[in-house]
Motif scaffolding. Structure first.
Motif, mmCIF file in Angstrom:
data_model
loop_
_atom_site.group_PDB
_atom_site.id
_atom_site.type_symbol
_atom_site.label_atom_id
_atom_site.label_comp_id
_atom_site.label_asym_id
_atom_site.label_seq_id
_atom_site.Cartn_x
_atom_site.Cartn_y
_atom_site.Cartn_z
ATOM 1 N N ASN A 1 2.425 14.176 -9.538
ATOM 2 C CA ASN A 1 3.777 15.109 -9.804
ATOM 3 C C ASN A 1 3.918 15.293 -11.456
ATOM 4 O O ASN A 1 4.336 16.502 -11.879
ATOM 5 C CB ASN A 1 4.681 14.600 -9.126
ATOM 6 N N LEU A 2 3.870 14.271 -11.983
ATOM 7 C CA LEU A 2 4.402 14.265 -13.602
ATOM 8 C C LEU A 2 3.273 15.013 -14.159
ATOM 9 O O LEU A 2 3.536 15.746 -15.131
ATOM 10 C CB LEU A 2 4.545 12.961 -14.271
ATOM 11 N N ARG A 3 1.956 14.356 -13.950
ATOM 12 C CA ARG A 3 0.987 15.243 -14.725
ATOM 13 C C ARG A 3 0.524 16.584 -14.461
ATOM 14 O O ARG A 3 0.385 17.250 -15.414
ATOM 15 C CB ARG A 3 -0.333 14.332 -14.613
ATOM 16 N N GLU A 4 0.604 16.843 -13.094
ATOM 17 C CA GLU A 4 0.255 18.327 -12.775
ATOM 18 C C GLU A 4 1.446 19.439 -12.787
ATOM 19 O O GLU A 4 1.242 20.542 -12.806
ATOM 20 C CB GLU A 4 -0.566 18.292 -11.519
ATOM 21 N N GLU A 5 2.699 18.565 -12.642
ATOM 22 C CA GLU A 5 3.849 19.600 -12.480
ATOM 23 C C GLU A 5 3.950 20.245 -11.203
ATOM 24 O O GLU A 5 4.258 21.508 -11.177
ATOM 25 C CB GLU A 5 4.233 20.332 -13.739
ATOM 26 N N ARG A 6 3.302 19.620 -10.265
ATOM 27 C CA ARG A 6 3.137 20.336 -8.869
ATOM 28 C C ARG A 6 3.235 19.211 -7.860
ATOM 29 O O ARG A 6 2.881 18.298 -8.145
ATOM 30 C CB ARG A 6 1.973 21.261 -8.648
ATOM 31 N N SER A 7 3.425 19.557 -6.739
ATOM 32 C CA SER A 7 3.341 18.660 -5.666
ATOM 33 C C SER A 7 1.837 18.676 -5.078
ATOM 34 O O SER A 7 1.141 19.552 -4.975
ATOM 35 C CB SER A 7 4.168 19.169 -4.357
ATOM 36 N N PHE B 1 0.778 -1.122 0.127
ATOM 37 C CA PHE B 1 0.037 0.012 -0.118
ATOM 38 C C PHE B 1 0.841 1.322 -0.021
ATOM 39 O O PHE B 1 0.800 2.196 -0.716
ATOM 40 C CB PHE B 1 -0.974 -0.046 1.044
ATOM 41 N N SER B 2 2.100 1.242 0.524
ATOM 42 C CA SER B 2 3.148 2.464 0.613
ATOM 43 C C SER B 2 3.348 2.576 -0.699
ATOM 44 O O SER B 2 3.517 3.725 -0.988
ATOM 45 C CB SER B 2 3.896 2.148 1.613
ATOM 46 N N GLU B 3 3.865 1.617 -1.468
ATOM 47 C CA GLU B 3 4.286 1.751 -2.607
ATOM 48 C C GLU B 3 3.238 2.319 -3.610
ATOM 49 O O GLU B 3 3.509 2.944 -4.790
ATOM 50 C CB GLU B 3 4.986 0.462 -3.199
ATOM 51 N N LEU B 4 1.999 1.622 -3.638
ATOM 52 C CA LEU B 4 0.794 2.297 -4.277
ATOM 53 C C LEU B 4 0.569 3.602 -4.086
ATOM 54 O O LEU B 4 0.575 4.653 -4.883
ATOM 55 C CB LEU B 4 -0.537 1.568 -4.047
ATOM 56 N N MET B 5 0.732 4.126 -2.955
ATOM 57 C CA MET B 5 0.684 5.724 -2.814
ATOM 58 C C MET B 5 1.538 6.354 -3.221
ATOM 59 O O MET B 5 1.596 7.543 -3.955
ATOM 60 C CB MET B 5 0.520 5.865 -0.910
ATOM 61 N N ASN B 6 2.903 5.908 -3.293
ATOM 62 C CA ASN B 6 4.022 6.696 -3.983
ATOM 63 C C ASN B 6 3.852 6.651 -5.388
ATOM 64 O O ASN B 6 4.340 7.778 -5.910
ATOM 65 C CB ASN B 6 5.314 5.932 -3.571
ATOM 66 N N PHE B 7 3.397 5.412 -5.909
ATOM 67 C CA PHE B 7 3.118 5.510 -7.436
ATOM 68 C C PHE B 7 2.199 6.573 -7.734
ATOM 69 O O PHE B 7 2.494 7.314 -8.675
ATOM 70 C CB PHE B 7 2.766 4.141 -7.627
ATOM 71 N N LYS B 8 1.035 6.776 -7.009
ATOM 72 C CA LYS B 8 0.026 7.565 -7.534
ATOM 73 C C LYS B 8 0.667 9.116 -7.196
ATOM 74 O O LYS B 8 0.029 9.975 -7.994
ATOM 75 C CB LYS B 8 -1.258 7.391 -6.574
ATOM 76 N N ILE B 9 1.040 9.466 -6.205
ATOM 77 C CA ILE B 9 1.710 10.692 -5.994
ATOM 78 C C ILE B 9 2.625 11.088 -7.074
ATOM 79 O O ILE B 9 2.831 12.278 -7.583
ATOM 80 C CB ILE B 9 2.242 11.024 -4.255
ATOM 81 N N LYS B 10 3.680 10.212 -7.282
ATOM 82 C CA LYS B 10 4.487 10.511 -8.537
ATOM 83 C C LYS B 10 4.014 10.761 -9.952
ATOM 84 O O LYS B 10 4.259 11.524 -10.381
ATOM 85 C CB LYS B 10 5.566 9.506 -8.583
ATOM 86 N N LEU B 11 2.792 9.702 -9.896
ATOM 87 C CA LEU B 11 2.134 10.197 -11.195
ATOM 88 C C LEU B 11 1.326 11.694 -11.272
ATOM 89 O O LEU B 11 1.350 12.156 -12.425
ATOM 90 C CB LEU B 11 1.005 9.002 -11.339
#
Length: 206
Positions: free
Chosen positions: A77-83, A65-75
Motif C-alpha cells: 500500500n505504501l509503495r503502490e499507493e493503492r489497495s 503468519f497473519s502478521e507477516l501478511m499484514n506487513f506485506k500488504i501495508k508495504l
C-alpha cells in the motif's frame, strides 16, 4: 496422539454467496484435548477492505503468519499507493508459503474475498502454497471433515448476505459439535461490496 497440526485445534470455513463471501472460525485455543487455554482466540484476519484470511494450525504460526501478511500488504500500500487486489493477495499468500517450503509454516490458510467485479474468490492452501480454488466453500482445521459434510448439505448458490450468514453459522456450529479440539463459539464475517458484517456466535463449551 495427533500431529503438530492437531496440537492447538481449530476450524475455519469460507463460503460464497451472490456478490458476497463469508468466512468463519471457532474460538478455542487448547493443548490437544487435555487443556483449554483460551476461549477468545480468533483465527480470521482482515487483510484488505475486500479480503480476509483464516488460519488453522499451530497457534504460534497462526499469529506470526497473519502478521507477516499484514506487513506485506501495508508495504504494498505504501509503495503502490493503492489497495492490493484480492487476486494479488491470493498469489502473495501462496508465494509466502512456498518460499518457506523447507521449513514450512504450520498453518492451513483459507482466503475469502471479492474481486474488482465483486465476484467471490475462495482458496485454501497446503503447507507449500499449492492453492485449491472453489466456487462454493472451503474448509480447514481439525473439524474439516465435519464442516465439509455440513457445508455440502446446506450450501446453495446465489445466497444473500443474510442467508449466507445463517448458513455459515449453522455449518460452523454443527461441524465443530463432534470435534473436541475446536468449537467454544465462533466468529462469522460477511464481506459485501459496500460493507463488512461481523457477528459472534455462542456455542457449546463442553
Amino acid at each position: 496422539m495427533g500431529g503438530i497440526m492437531e496440537y492447538n485445534g481449530g476450524a475455519v470455513v469460507a463460503m460464497a454467496g451472490d456478490h458476497c463471501v463469508g468466512i468463519a472460525s471457532d474460538h478455542r485455543l487448547g493443548i490437544r484435548q487435555l487443556t483449554t487455554v483460551a476461549m477468545n482466540f480468533g483465527k480470521t484476519f482482515q487483510l484488505t477492505d475486500k479480503c480476509y484470511i483464516g488460519l488453522a494450525g499451530l497457534a504460534t504460526d497462526v499469529q506470526t503468519f497473519s502478521e507477516l501478511m499484514n506487513f506485506k500488504i501495508k508495504l504494498f500500500n505504501l509503495r503502490e499507493e493503492r489497495s492490493m487486489p484480492t487476486p494479488m493477495v491470493k498469489a502473495m499468500v501462496g508465494s509466502s508459503l512456498y518460499e518457506k517450503r523447507f521449513g514450512p509454516w504450520l498453518v492451513e490458510p483459507v482466503l475469502a474475498g471479492l474481486d474488482h467485479d465483486n465476484n467471490p474468490i475462495l482458496s485454501s492452501y497446503d503447507f507449500i502454497g499449492a492453492a485449491t480454488n472453489a466456487k462454493d466453500f472451503v474448509v480447514a482445521g481439525t473439524a474439516g471433515d465435519g464442516l465439509c459434510g455440513a457445508c455440502e448439505s446446506f450450501w446453495k448458490p446465489n445466497m444473500s448476505p443474510d442467508e449466507l450468514f445463517e448458513t455459515l453459522a449453522q455449518c460452523l456450529l454443527s461441524g465443530t459439535d463432534r470435534d473436541c479440539l475446536s468449537g467454544w463459539g465462533g466468529t462469522v464475517t460477511i464481506i459485501c461490496p459496500d460493507k463488512i458484517i461481523t457477528r459472534t456466535l455462542k456455542g457449546r463449551m463442553d
